[in-house]
Design a protein around this motif. Structure first.
Motif, mmCIF file in Angstrom:
data_model
loop_
_atom_site.group_PDB
_atom_site.id
_atom_site.type_symbol
_atom_site.label_atom_id
_atom_site.label_comp_id
_atom_site.label_asym_id
_atom_site.label_seq_id
_atom_site.Cartn_x
_atom_site.Cartn_y
_atom_site.Cartn_z
ATOM 1 N N LYS A 135 0.784 -1.243 0.000
ATOM 2 C CA LYS A 135 0.000 0.000 0.000
ATOM 3 C C LYS A 135 0.816 1.294 0.000
ATOM 4 O O LYS A 135 0.246 2.368 -0.180
ATOM 5 C CB LYS A 135 -0.930 0.032 1.227
ATOM 6 N N VAL A 136 2.126 1.198 0.244
ATOM 7 C CA VAL A 136 2.917 2.435 0.294
ATOM 8 C C VAL A 136 2.885 3.126 -1.068
ATOM 9 O O VAL A 136 3.210 2.534 -2.086
ATOM 10 C CB VAL A 136 4.380 2.146 0.732
ATOM 11 N N LYS A 137 2.452 4.393 -1.055
ATOM 12 C CA LYS A 137 2.377 5.150 -2.312
ATOM 13 C C LYS A 137 3.489 6.191 -2.380
ATOM 14 O O LYS A 137 3.917 6.576 -3.441
ATOM 15 C CB LYS A 137 1.027 5.889 -2.370
ATOM 16 N N ARG A 138 3.854 6.693 -1.201
ATOM 17 C CA ARG A 138 4.882 7.728 -1.171
ATOM 18 C C ARG A 138 5.971 7.287 -0.194
ATOM 19 O O ARG A 138 5.898 7.583 1.011
ATOM 20 C CB ARG A 138 4.279 9.049 -0.701
ATOM 21 N N PRO A 139 6.974 6.560 -0.702
ATOM 22 C CA PRO A 139 8.033 6.126 0.221
ATOM 23 C C PRO A 139 8.695 7.331 0.879
ATOM 24 O O PRO A 139 8.908 8.354 0.231
ATOM 25 C CB PRO A 139 9.013 5.384 -0.695
ATOM 26 N N LEU A 140 8.960 7.205 2.159
ATOM 27 C CA LEU A 140 9.489 8.343 2.931
ATOM 28 C C LEU A 140 11.013 8.404 2.819
ATOM 29 O O LEU A 140 11.723 8.492 3.825
ATOM 30 C CB LEU A 140 9.043 8.219 4.390
ATOM 31 N N ALA A 141 11.499 8.343 1.589
ATOM 32 C CA ALA A 141 12.947 8.295 1.351
ATOM 33 C C ALA A 141 13.627 9.538 1.918
ATOM 34 O O ALA A 141 13.124 10.652 1.767
ATOM 35 C CB ALA A 141 13.213 8.184 -0.140
ATOM 36 N N GLY A 142 14.724 9.313 2.560
ATOM 37 C CA GLY A 142 15.497 10.437 3.100
ATOM 38 C C GLY A 142 15.084 10.853 4.497
ATOM 39 O O GLY A 142 15.739 11.693 5.107
ATOM 40 N N LEU A 143 13.995 10.281 4.997
ATOM 41 C CA LEU A 143 13.532 10.662 6.339
ATOM 42 C C LEU A 143 14.181 9.766 7.389
ATOM 43 O O LEU A 143 14.039 8.542 7.346
ATOM 44 C CB LEU A 143 12.003 10.544 6.439
ATOM 45 N N LYS A 144 14.889 10.395 8.314
ATOM 46 C CA LYS A 144 15.510 9.607 9.396
ATOM 47 C C LYS A 144 14.581 9.650 10.601
ATOM 48 O O LYS A 144 14.388 10.714 11.202
ATOM 49 C CB LYS A 144 16.887 10.168 9.732
ATOM 50 N N ALA A 145 14.006 8.511 10.911
ATOM 51 C CA ALA A 145 12.981 8.446 11.960
ATOM 52 C C ALA A 145 13.488 7.690 13.186
ATOM 53 O O ALA A 145 14.014 6.583 13.062
ATOM 54 C CB ALA A 145 11.730 7.775 11.406
ATOM 55 N N ALA A 146 13.334 8.316 14.337
ATOM 56 C CA ALA A 146 13.776 7.695 15.596
ATOM 57 C C ALA A 146 12.549 7.179 16.353
ATOM 58 O O ALA A 146 11.664 7.959 16.704
ATOM 59 C CB ALA A 146 14.516 8.719 16.442
ATOM 60 N N ALA A 147 12.496 5.885 16.579
ATOM 61 C CA ALA A 147 11.353 5.304 17.301
ATOM 62 C C ALA A 147 11.435 5.638 18.783
ATOM 63 O O ALA A 147 12.525 5.652 19.363
ATOM 64 C CB ALA A 147 11.353 3.789 17.118
ATOM 65 N N GLU A 199 11.291 1.073 7.878
ATOM 66 C CA GLU A 199 12.035 0.666 6.677
ATOM 67 C C GLU A 199 11.093 0.390 5.517
ATOM 68 O O GLU A 199 11.349 0.782 4.381
ATOM 69 C CB GLU A 199 12.891 -0.565 6.980
ATOM 70 N N ILE A 200 9.988 -0.279 5.808
ATOM 71 C CA ILE A 200 9.051 -0.590 4.731
ATOM 72 C C ILE A 200 8.373 0.673 4.209
ATOM 73 O O ILE A 200 8.051 0.767 3.024
ATOM 74 C CB ILE A 200 8.053 -1.668 5.199
ATOM 75 N N LEU A 201 8.236 1.659 5.093
ATOM 76 C CA LEU A 201 7.659 2.935 4.648
ATOM 77 C C LEU A 201 8.680 3.758 3.858
ATOM 78 O O LEU A 201 8.359 4.827 3.349
ATOM 79 C CB LEU A 201 7.168 3.751 5.854
ATOM 80 N N GLY A 202 9.904 3.276 3.797
ATOM 81 C CA GLY A 202 10.938 3.975 3.023
ATOM 82 C C GLY A 202 11.810 4.884 3.863
ATOM 83 O O GLY A 202 12.755 5.491 3.355
ATOM 84 N N ALA A 203 11.498 5.002 5.151
ATOM 85 C CA ALA A 203 12.293 5.874 6.035
ATOM 86 C C ALA A 203 13.519 5.111 6.554
ATOM 87 O O ALA A 203 13.574 3.878 6.480
ATOM 88 C CB ALA A 203 11.436 6.351 7.193
ATOM 89 N N THR A 204 14.471 5.859 7.064
ATOM 90 C CA THR A 204 15.666 5.233 7.639
ATOM 91 C C THR A 204 15.550 5.249 9.158
ATOM 92 O O THR A 204 15.446 6.320 9.753
ATOM 93 C CB THR A 204 16.934 6.031 7.232
ATOM 94 N N PRO A 205 15.524 4.068 9.786
ATOM 95 C CA PRO A 205 15.424 4.081 11.258
ATOM 96 C C PRO A 205 16.716 4.549 11.917
ATOM 97 O O PRO A 205 17.802 4.236 11.442
ATOM 98 C CB PRO A 205 15.140 2.615 11.614
ATOM 99 N N VAL A 206 16.541 5.305 12.981
ATOM 100 C CA VAL A 206 17.690 5.777 13.759
ATOM 101 C C VAL A 206 17.687 4.984 15.069
ATOM 102 O O VAL A 206 16.702 5.012 15.799
ATOM 103 C CB VAL A 206 17.544 7.286 14.064
#
Lengths: 292, 314
Positions: free
Chosen positions: A138-150, A179-186
């Protein structure tokens, strides 16, 4: 996928954007949520300070309602998740106590059987193989380049025997979703720590210090934003961020997102559709990253 | 071959701590303490740590392994290398290191002292022992299992930023006396424990429960003390008012009223407290984040009210 949605109080109050973005994320993923409108507050571990029996009875009543609906319960708050699991474990491990609880429920027409339904956090249903596949699809807009901290929220991790994460000291469920959303986990040490919210009324300096340390850790680890599955952590890290900045004499301005907001962004919803403009800390800096 | 990355510290030789790595084959069935002993006996005799019983009874060998406190004698070393081949060993947290993995327990013991960890009986000593029923003993059984290893104190999230907090070990020990049927100072004890730095400064993170190597589970005990404090009507403090307001709200509507909770918690006559709430309140109002002024009840709230009433009778 169809679930009974236990909204918790804060998603209907101070973080209504969480409720809205949960609805949007579910809509985008094709998950059906049936809101548990007659379920009482989980007690947040506070009601049980005053009256443990009532706290457990109200949560057993919630389980009984889900059993009647034949639906697993999904929570969108780490605190609700942890408190409900604690009650479930307490009642299921003590038949005498279960009898006592059911006696209290009887006149209301509810009975808790146990073992019939499961209680899971929204993150838990997304981080199963089925959930991850659904996200991939279902991902339509991968969040490439976004560094996300859980930022997990204590109650979904500890005590580990109640946690749905296999290794609660080193959980990876949220990062897998990112990762599946396209973001980079921190990855950073504070991601499993306490935000300090439960004592913000009693000892605000300590509370803000705890939240501040987590924010600094996330920033120093390179995060563009912090993503949490707990609205109480959101209040601590977002609503009180100006106080934390004032106390530490530093500007942070780290956007704090609810997990469903991050998911729904990747599903193609706009920040406005997810009421990200309602946050205290502006999320505008994410726009540039999302525009790519 | 596993790598043991150990935080070394000897202020007599070098002011700053540093990490040193040792390679060791972990023998089958070896505990972490067995490996530490092996390192000390065969690789570096200056490696310093506390140990004694090797049976998880004395509480001496608590250290941080891979970032979390545990008893070195209670954990299979092989279980600690499951995500790689390195085990990081550090001294317990929230206490000052003295040498290598040995820390200064003084603040820990000072706080245990503060809670008066001895029986203050209601009556003069009888000729024979003071009897307790099995049910009465059960109330204090779990906290009695504490071996004072300091694991909970080490990883307590509050202590990391507030060294005035009594901490999980002392508060769990306090429960052991607060709920002891033979003790006569329950009210005085909970009054003291309700002051700043006491039970209401616990942030519910359960890190202490996770690290406790025994059934003492400090946070669970702290909650029991909170319940006793409320039963004893020691309510002139924010923590107690918070619990009372929370309960009142659920009792009347089935849900939390986030508008009344902060005001009732700080107290209607606490001008400074109310003033402190203003900035965040106004900020949230401006952003449209203030919870609905008309507080809505859950569906079938009458059933919730009934449960409260029924439970009260019990």
């Amino acid at each position: 996928m169809k679930f009974a949605l236990f909204t918790g109080c804060v998603a209907k109050g101070a973080t209504r954007e969480l409720m809205l973005s949960t609805t949007r994320a579910a809509e985008g993923l094709g998950i059906e949520f049936v809101e548990m409108k007659s379920a009482a507050c989980c007690g947040a571990g506070v009601l049980s300070e005053k009256t443990p029996l009532v706290a457990d009875a109200l949560n057993a009543r919630t389980f009984a309602i889900a059993e009647e609906q034949e639906l697993d319960v999904v929570t969108i708050c780490s605190t609700c998740q942890g408190v409900l699991k604690k009650t479930e474990c307490h009642i299921d491990s003590d038949p005498g106590y279960k009898k006592k609880i059911n006696h209290l429920l009887e006149e209301g027409g509810h009975q808790y059987t146990g073992g019939k339904i499961k209680v899971k956090h929204f993150a838990n249903i997304l981080s199963t193989e089925e959930g991850l596949n659904l996200l991939r699809e279902k991902v339509k807009r991968p969040l490439a380049g976004l560094k996300a901290a859980a930022f997990y929220g204590c109650y979904v991790l500890r005590p580990s025997e109640l946690s749905l994460y296999e290794d609660s000291d080193n959980p990876t469920g949220l990062e897998q979703i990112f990762e599946i959303l396209g973001a980079t986990p921190v990855y950073y040490d504070s991601r499993t720590k306490c935000c300090g919210f439960p004592i913000v009324m009693m000892n605000k300096e300590t509370s803000h210090d705890m939240a501040g340390n987590a924010l600094i850790d996330a920033i120093e680890s390179g995060a563009d934003c912090v993503v949490t599955g707990c609205p109480l952590c959101h209040l601590s890290l977002d609503s009180y961020q100006p106080e934390i900045e004032k106390m530490n004499k530093k500007g942070y301005s780290v956007p704090i997102l609810h997990l469903p907001q991050l998911v729904a962004l990747a599903l193609g919803y706009s920040p406005q559709e997810l009421e990200m403009d309602k946050h205290i800390v502006s999320t505008a800096r994410l726009d540039k990253i999302l525009e790519g | 071959m596993a790598t043991f990355r150990i935080k070394r510290y000897n202020p007599e030789k070098q002011p700053e701590p540093y990490y040193e790595e040792f390679q060791l084959d972990i023998p089958q069935g070896a505990t972490l303490l067995d490996c530490m002993n092996q390192i000390k006996w065969t690789l570096d005799g200056s490696f310093t740590y506390r140990m004694s019983c090797r049976s998880a009874i004395c509480g001496s060998c608590a250290v941080k392994a891979n970032g979390h406190a545990l008893l070195a004698c209670q954990r299979q070393a092989s279980h600690l290398v499951k995500n790689g081949d390195t085990i990081v060993l550090e001294p317990l947290g929230n206490m000052k290191p003295i040498k290598d993995l040995v820390v200064d327990f003084k603040p820990f013991w000072d706080k245990i002292d503060k809670i008066k960890p001895y029986l203050q009986p209601k009556t003069r000593a009888p000729e024979k022992e003071r009897l307790q029923s099995p049910e009465q003993f059960k109330r204090i059984d779990d906290s009695s299992t504490c071996i004072m290893c300091g694991s909970c104190y080490s990883d307590c999230n509050v202590l990391e930023v507030n060294d005035k907090f009594l901490g999980p070990a002392a508060l769990a020990k306090a429960q052991r006396f607060v709920e002891d049927s033979r003790d006569g100072k329950t009210h005085e004890r909970v009054k003291e424990l309700s002051k700043p730095g006491g039970i209401w400064d616990c942030t519910h993170c359960a890190e202490c429960v996770e690290r406790c190597p025994k059934p003492a589970r400090p946070f669970d005990r702290i909650k029991e003390v909170m319940t006793v404090a409320l039963e004893e009507r020691v309510t002139n403090n924010t923590g107690a008012r918070h619990a009372i307001s929370f309960t009142k709200s659920i009792k009347s509507s089935g849900r939390l009223n986030e508008n009344t909770l902060p005001v009732e918690s700080v107290g209607y006559f606490n001008v400074k407290g109310l003033f402190d709430l203003l900035p965040v309140g106004l900020r949230m109002l401006f952003k449209g984040k203030i919870p609905p002024i008309l507080h809505k009840s859950i569906d079938d709230v009458d059933d919730v009210k009934r449960i409260f009433m029924e439970a009260d009778k019990e």
